[in-house]
Write an enzyme that holds these catalytic residues in place. Structure first.
Site, mmCIF file in Angstrom:
data_model
loop_
_atom_site.group_PDB
_atom_site.id
_atom_site.type_symbol
_atom_site.label_atom_id
_atom_site.label_comp_id
_atom_site.label_asym_id
_atom_site.label_seq_id
_atom_site.Cartn_x
_atom_site.Cartn_y
_atom_site.Cartn_z
ATOM 1 N N ASP A 264 -36.047 20.344 -73.224
ATOM 2 C CA ASP A 264 -37.216 20.077 -72.370
ATOM 3 C C ASP A 264 -37.604 21.308 -71.547
ATOM 4 O O ASP A 264 -38.568 21.265 -70.772
ATOM 5 C CB ASP A 264 -36.988 18.843 -71.465
ATOM 6 C CG ASP A 264 -35.869 19.031 -70.454
ATOM 7 O OD1 ASP A 264 -34.781 19.497 -70.840
ATOM 8 O OD2 ASP A 264 -36.077 18.710 -69.264
ATOM 9 N N HIS B 154 -31.750 23.744 -72.462
ATOM 10 C CA HIS B 154 -32.138 22.380 -72.833
ATOM 11 C C HIS B 154 -33.552 22.330 -73.416
ATOM 12 O O HIS B 154 -34.449 23.065 -72.972
ATOM 13 C CB HIS B 154 -32.037 21.447 -71.624
ATOM 14 C CG HIS B 154 -30.609 21.120 -71.273
ATOM 15 N ND1 HIS B 154 -30.230 20.677 -70.034
ATOM 16 C CD2 HIS B 154 -29.479 21.189 -72.013
ATOM 17 C CE1 HIS B 154 -28.917 20.475 -70.025
ATOM 18 N NE2 HIS B 154 -28.435 20.777 -71.219
ATOM 19 N N HIS C 42 -25.060 22.855 -64.183
ATOM 20 C CA HIS C 42 -25.810 21.957 -65.071
ATOM 21 C C HIS C 42 -25.553 22.384 -66.522
ATOM 22 O O HIS C 42 -25.218 21.565 -67.377
ATOM 23 C CB HIS C 42 -27.288 22.027 -64.710
ATOM 24 C CG HIS C 42 -28.198 21.224 -65.577
ATOM 25 N ND1 HIS C 42 -28.179 19.842 -65.601
ATOM 26 C CD2 HIS C 42 -29.159 21.599 -66.452
ATOM 27 C CE1 HIS C 42 -29.091 19.419 -66.461
ATOM 28 N NE2 HIS C 42 -29.705 20.458 -66.996
ATOM 29 N N HIS D 3 -38.057 19.158 -62.332
ATOM 30 C CA HIS D 3 -38.294 17.721 -62.511
ATOM 31 C C HIS D 3 -38.785 17.053 -61.237
ATOM 32 O O HIS D 3 -38.353 17.402 -60.139
ATOM 33 C CB HIS D 3 -37.011 17.015 -62.972
ATOM 34 C CG HIS D 3 -36.600 17.368 -64.364
ATOM 35 N ND1 HIS D 3 -37.103 16.721 -65.470
ATOM 36 C CD2 HIS D 3 -35.758 18.313 -64.830
ATOM 37 C CE1 HIS D 3 -36.571 17.248 -66.575
ATOM 38 N NE2 HIS D 3 -35.742 18.222 -66.215
#
Ligand code: ZN
Ligand code: FE
Length: 254
Positions: free
Chosen positions: A56, A54, A108, A168
């Site tokens: 980010d 991903h 994920h 996160h």
């Protein structure tokens, strides 16, 4: 060894490990906070570890590699900016004199990996990307509930004093959901107030500890009768169904 969460975007952390001379970063979605930390602390970037594809988590990889020559390590089965040392379960990475074992933790994303060091300054250390969060787990974008359960089981089996470095700062919203699942969990209520105080002071809630996660994280507690009951599945012994139901409930939860 020093372990720092560098804040990025609105709620990401880019974890940095350094020994005062050399540094390693995990999932640099943005190069700027890493360049700032390298400059401020007078460090040379030796390596980059990536958990999944991903943006980010990989957005800063090319700029950092170009400027520093750092070696990039990442999952064997995902598209990560090349050149890359490709890793899968059973592989190991040596950085800053530490050896990290690579774990396959799909769910994920399909090729998500985690990095586990059994001893860093006396305790284990885990970089788990977006698989395990404090009080929660990542969304199932590419994997199945069965894969995620297997991945979380693998992480939950690590030693209780493992420091859990997630990517996160989702802890408070995860804990709000966890309290809806287990309103009678005293450890969860206690941890929630600790985390609320940390966030009120602008401090990270991470790293977490694995023993604590096993006590408060509903996604690691799918075999606990009260959690299975709250998930409202037909067969409460079906851990995959409980995890799937919790994940769907969490997707809608505000
Ligand atoms: Zn992600
Ligand atoms: Fe992410």
């Amino acid at each position: 060894m020093n372990l720092l969460p560098l804040p990025a975007f609105t709620d990401n952390y880019i974890w940095m490990l350094h020994d005062g001379r050399q540094a390693v970063v995990v999932d640099p979605g943005d190069a700027a906070p890493v360049f700032q930390a390298l400059e401020r602390l007078g460090l040379r970037l030796a390596a980059i570890l990536v958990t999944h594809h991903h943006s980010d988590h990989v957005g800063g990889v090319d700029a950092l590699r170009e400027a520093t020559g750092a070696v990039v390590h990442g999952p064997a089965r995902e598209r990560i900016p090349e050149p890359l040392v490709r890793l899968a379960q059973g592989d190991a990475v040596d950085v800053l004199g530490l050896r990290f074992a690579v774990l396959d933790v799909p769910g994920h994303t399909a090729g998500h990996i985690a990095y586990y060091c059994p001893a860093m300054d006396g305790a284990p250390l885990l970089f788990c990307g977006d698989t395990l969060f404090s009080g929660g787990c990542g969304r199932l974008f590419e994997g199945t509930p069965a894969q995620m359960l297997h991945s979380l089981d693998q992480l939950a089996a690590l030693p209780g004093d493992t420091r859990v470095c997630c990517t996160h700062e989702y802890t408070l919203s995860n804990l709000k959901f966890a309290r809806a699942v287990e309103p009678g969990n005293a450890a969860l209520l206690h941890y929630s107030s600790q985390c609320a105080a940390l966030r009120a002071r602008g401090e990270p809630t991470l790293p977490s500890r694995l023993a604590l996660e096993r006590d408060i994280n509903p996604f690691l507690r799918v075999r606990v009768p009260t959690v299975a009951q709250a998930a409202q599945v037909k067969n409460q012994d079906d851990a995959v169904a409980v995890l799937a139901a919790l994940r769907e409930w969490k997707n809608e939860f505000r």
